[in-house]
Scaffold this active site. Sequence first.
Site, PDB file in Angstrom:
ATOM      1  N   ARG A  71       0.862  -1.191   0.000  1.00  0.00           N
ATOM      2  CA  ARG A  71       0.000   0.000   0.000  1.00  0.00           C
ATOM      3  C   ARG A  71       0.895   1.237   0.000  1.00  0.00           C
ATOM      4  O   ARG A  71       1.703   1.412   0.908  1.00  0.00           O
ATOM      5  CB  ARG A  71      -0.886  -0.049   1.246  1.00  0.00           C
ATOM      6  CG  ARG A  71      -1.723   1.164   1.483  1.00  0.00           C
ATOM      7  CD  ARG A  71      -2.646   0.986   2.711  1.00  0.00           C
ATOM      8  NE  ARG A  71      -3.393   2.200   2.927  1.00  0.00           N
ATOM      9  CZ  ARG A  71      -3.182   3.048   3.933  1.00  0.00           C
ATOM     10  NH1 ARG A  71      -2.283   2.784   4.855  1.00  0.00           N
ATOM     11  NH2 ARG A  71      -3.879   4.156   4.034  1.00  0.00           N
ATOM     12  N   GLU A 129      -7.199   8.600   6.280  1.00  0.00           N
ATOM     13  CA  GLU A 129      -7.451   9.289   7.557  1.00  0.00           C
ATOM     14  C   GLU A 129      -7.810  10.765   7.401  1.00  0.00           C
ATOM     15  O   GLU A 129      -7.070  11.646   7.847  1.00  0.00           O
ATOM     16  CB  GLU A 129      -6.233   9.152   8.478  1.00  0.00           C
ATOM     17  CG  GLU A 129      -5.895   7.731   8.820  1.00  0.00           C
ATOM     18  CD  GLU A 129      -4.915   7.612   9.994  1.00  0.00           C
ATOM     19  OE1 GLU A 129      -4.569   8.643  10.586  1.00  0.00           O
ATOM     20  OE2 GLU A 129      -4.534   6.482  10.316  1.00  0.00           O
ATOM     21  N   TYR A 158      -4.454   1.744  15.980  1.00  0.00           N
ATOM     22  CA  TYR A 158      -3.230   1.738  16.792  1.00  0.00           C
ATOM     23  C   TYR A 158      -3.538   1.546  18.272  1.00  0.00           C
ATOM     24  O   TYR A 158      -2.812   0.856  18.973  1.00  0.00           O
ATOM     25  CB  TYR A 158      -2.451   3.042  16.585  1.00  0.00           C
ATOM     26  CG  TYR A 158      -1.866   3.129  15.199  1.00  0.00           C
ATOM     27  CD1 TYR A 158      -0.636   2.560  14.925  1.00  0.00           C
ATOM     28  CD2 TYR A 158      -2.564   3.724  14.155  1.00  0.00           C
ATOM     29  CE1 TYR A 158      -0.098   2.594  13.643  1.00  0.00           C
ATOM     30  CE2 TYR A 158      -2.036   3.767  12.874  1.00  0.00           C
ATOM     31  CZ  TYR A 158      -0.802   3.203  12.627  1.00  0.00           C
ATOM     32  OH  TYR A 158      -0.278   3.231  11.356  1.00  0.00           O
ATOM     33  N   GLU A 172      -3.827  -0.291   8.483  1.00  0.00           N
ATOM     34  CA  GLU A 172      -2.622   0.094   9.246  1.00  0.00           C
ATOM     35  C   GLU A 172      -2.752  -0.437  10.659  1.00  0.00           C
ATOM     36  O   GLU A 172      -3.828  -0.373  11.265  1.00  0.00           O
ATOM     37  CB  GLU A 172      -2.457   1.613   9.352  1.00  0.00           C
ATOM     38  CG  GLU A 172      -1.925   2.268   8.114  1.00  0.00           C
ATOM     39  CD  GLU A 172      -1.759   3.780   8.265  1.00  0.00           C
ATOM     40  OE1 GLU A 172      -1.518   4.270   9.384  1.00  0.00           O
ATOM     41  OE2 GLU A 172      -1.870   4.460   7.242  1.00  0.00           O
ATOM     42  N   HIS A 186      -2.639  11.028   0.740  1.00  0.00           N
ATOM     43  CA  HIS A 186      -2.128  10.765   2.094  1.00  0.00           C
ATOM     44  C   HIS A 186      -1.407  12.038   2.572  1.00  0.00           C
ATOM     45  O   HIS A 186      -0.203  12.042   2.801  1.00  0.00           O
ATOM     46  CB  HIS A 186      -1.199   9.541   2.078  1.00  0.00           C
ATOM     47  CG  HIS A 186      -0.987   8.911   3.422  1.00  0.00           C
ATOM     48  ND1 HIS A 186      -1.128   7.559   3.668  1.00  0.00           N
ATOM     49  CD2 HIS A 186      -0.634   9.441   4.614  1.00  0.00           C
ATOM     50  CE1 HIS A 186      -0.866   7.295   4.927  1.00  0.00           C
ATOM     51  NE2 HIS A 186      -0.560   8.415   5.534  1.00  0.00           N
ATOM     52  N   ASN A 206      -7.580   1.917  10.084  1.00  0.00           N
ATOM     53  CA  ASN A 206      -6.259   2.027  10.719  1.00  0.00           C
ATOM     54  C   ASN A 206      -6.458   1.989  12.222  1.00  0.00           C
ATOM     55  O   ASN A 206      -7.209   2.804  12.767  1.00  0.00           O
ATOM     56  CB  ASN A 206      -5.583   3.342  10.331  1.00  0.00           C
ATOM     57  CG  ASN A 206      -5.260   3.405   8.849  1.00  0.00           C
ATOM     58  OD1 ASN A 206      -5.382   2.402   8.132  1.00  0.00           O
ATOM     59  ND2 ASN A 206      -4.839   4.556   8.389  1.00  0.00           N
TER      60      ASN A 206
HETATM   61  C1  GCO Z   1      -1.616   7.611   9.700  1.00  0.00           C
HETATM   62  C2  GCO Z   1      -0.671   7.476   8.831  1.00  0.00           C
HETATM   63  C3  GCO Z   1       0.709   7.079   8.991  1.00  0.00           C
HETATM   64  C4  GCO Z   1       1.386   7.257  10.313  1.00  0.00           C
HETATM   65  C5  GCO Z   1       1.004   6.175  11.286  1.00  0.00           C
HETATM   66  C6  GCO Z   1       1.717   6.255  12.610  1.00  0.00           C
HETATM   67  O1  GCO Z   1      -2.489   7.267   8.903  1.00  0.00           O
HETATM   68  O2  GCO Z   1      -1.617   8.149  10.760  1.00  0.00           O
HETATM   69  O3  GCO Z   1      -1.214   6.791   7.757  1.00  0.00           O
HETATM   70  O4  GCO Z   1       1.227   7.944   8.050  1.00  0.00           O
HETATM   71  O5  GCO Z   1       2.737   7.216  10.118  1.00  0.00           O
HETATM   72  O6  GCO Z   1      -0.342   6.240  11.549  1.00  0.00           O
HETATM   73  O7  GCO Z   1       1.407   7.427  13.266  1.00  0.00           O
END
Ligand code: GCO
Length: 468
Positions: free
Chosen positions: A104, A194, A317, A369, A148, A315
């Site tokens: 990607r 995002e 985290y 992600e 992006h 995405n």
């Molecule tokens: C995000 C981004 C990435 C970042 C990752 C870590 O979507 O925030 O796609 O570019 O690097 O999330 O913070």
Amino acid sequence: MKTNHNLTQLWKAGRCHAARLAYRLGLSDKYCFPPYFLWGTGTSAYQVEGAHDQDGKGESIWDRFCRSPGNIKNGDTGNIACDQYHRFAQDMELCRRLNLGAYRFSIAWPRVQPLGRGALNEKGMSYYDRLIDELLALGIEPVITLYHWDLPQALQDDLGGFAHRDTVQHFADYTEAMVHRYSDRVKFWTTLNEPWCSSFLGHQTGYHAPGIKDPLIAAQVAHNLLLCHGAGTIAARAAARQKLDLGIVLNLTISEALNPADAHLADKAFARDCGFYLEPLLRGKYSQAALAGIKDFKEQDLRLINQPMDYLGINYYARSLVSSTGKTHPVPGAEYTQMGWEVHPQALRRLLNRIRKDYPEVPPLYVTENGAAYEDLVTQAGRINDTKRLEYLRRHIEQVALAIEDGVDVRGYFAWSLLDNFEWAEGYDRRFGIVHVDFATQERRIKDSGLWYAETARSNKIVLPRNL
Ligand code: GCO
């Protein structure tokens, strides 16, 4: 040849079904992902390409933002980054060694259309031809993100960027040109990555480019970005040379309550934050509260935003926490990554289930992600024993497997990131790669997490304990 290939696929699929059955019957602790499951990694143009002013590339809002002292840690910039513009063949060879099914990446809009409208830059366009052809030659599926975060600076200067409605048409025109050029070879396309970050971090907190701090502008940008998604989707479908898989990538956070008595707050936060995107995208609606913030709104906007999507990229985290006392940090006993983000894999499973439950009409999901920043040490022998990152990935992938078992249609997982790269306002201080980059020499080394991921992608299996 073709028949042989199909037979191999059939045989693989059969073995996979048998393995899943064995897991379900309690005969094995190995979980096999569905045969079509896509294993990938991701990057974005500004974070890895470098070559910021080469071959006719125009300036982006991130080029400009990085030049202002104080915006980026250590005064870092993406001028060189991972130099992928010159080293893409080596990087794609790494993807092959990692057994990836997909890569990607994003197109830098100012590289292919320096002013964001008008003339295209053939040298920039041919870079992505080469990248795509390299991937296809290695049997890796290219997954393109159109935006992006690196808007052509000219659109920011002349129009106010995404705050101005005209940018929507420029985005649609840019999309049409890209899809026309590359869709003979590329099936997977994402309009935006995002949009919450582009609008909120870029226009409300000013932590990201273009560094504006105005909540009214941020709300308008959030709406206009959704218009870009809608107009871009229509333009892409019209220009497509094959049937595309077209979607958007969102950072949907699941809000959870630290104290069970605050569960209603968590519910409200989920409906507000995820609803802001999923209601208009999937149902053509905004809540009253969302609508109240948008100054330039037309009734037909919702019809434009509400385009059929082939998939939704998520995405993930960390979860976000709510509490009636306002105190959510630190969670007693919790682990945090170097970003200060809580490690909470189970919430990923809950998020995937929640989306399916609240939005049964949602298209198939991809985790586009997921990953973690930790400090890495290169040993004398040249190894990077990044056990914490490996564990982070492993534990989240387990939760994806459980979500699939729960019945959620998850079709793939993309580790963030292929390479250590330019982590926006944090510069090069935060490493997310499963491949280590020595920024002084540009040398790449696969970390232990990468070796583990390569084996997972190859076998399509993980050990899945039953008591998770
Ligand atoms: C995000 C981004 C990435 C970042 C990752 C870590 O979507 O925030 O796609 O570019 O690097 O999330 O913070």
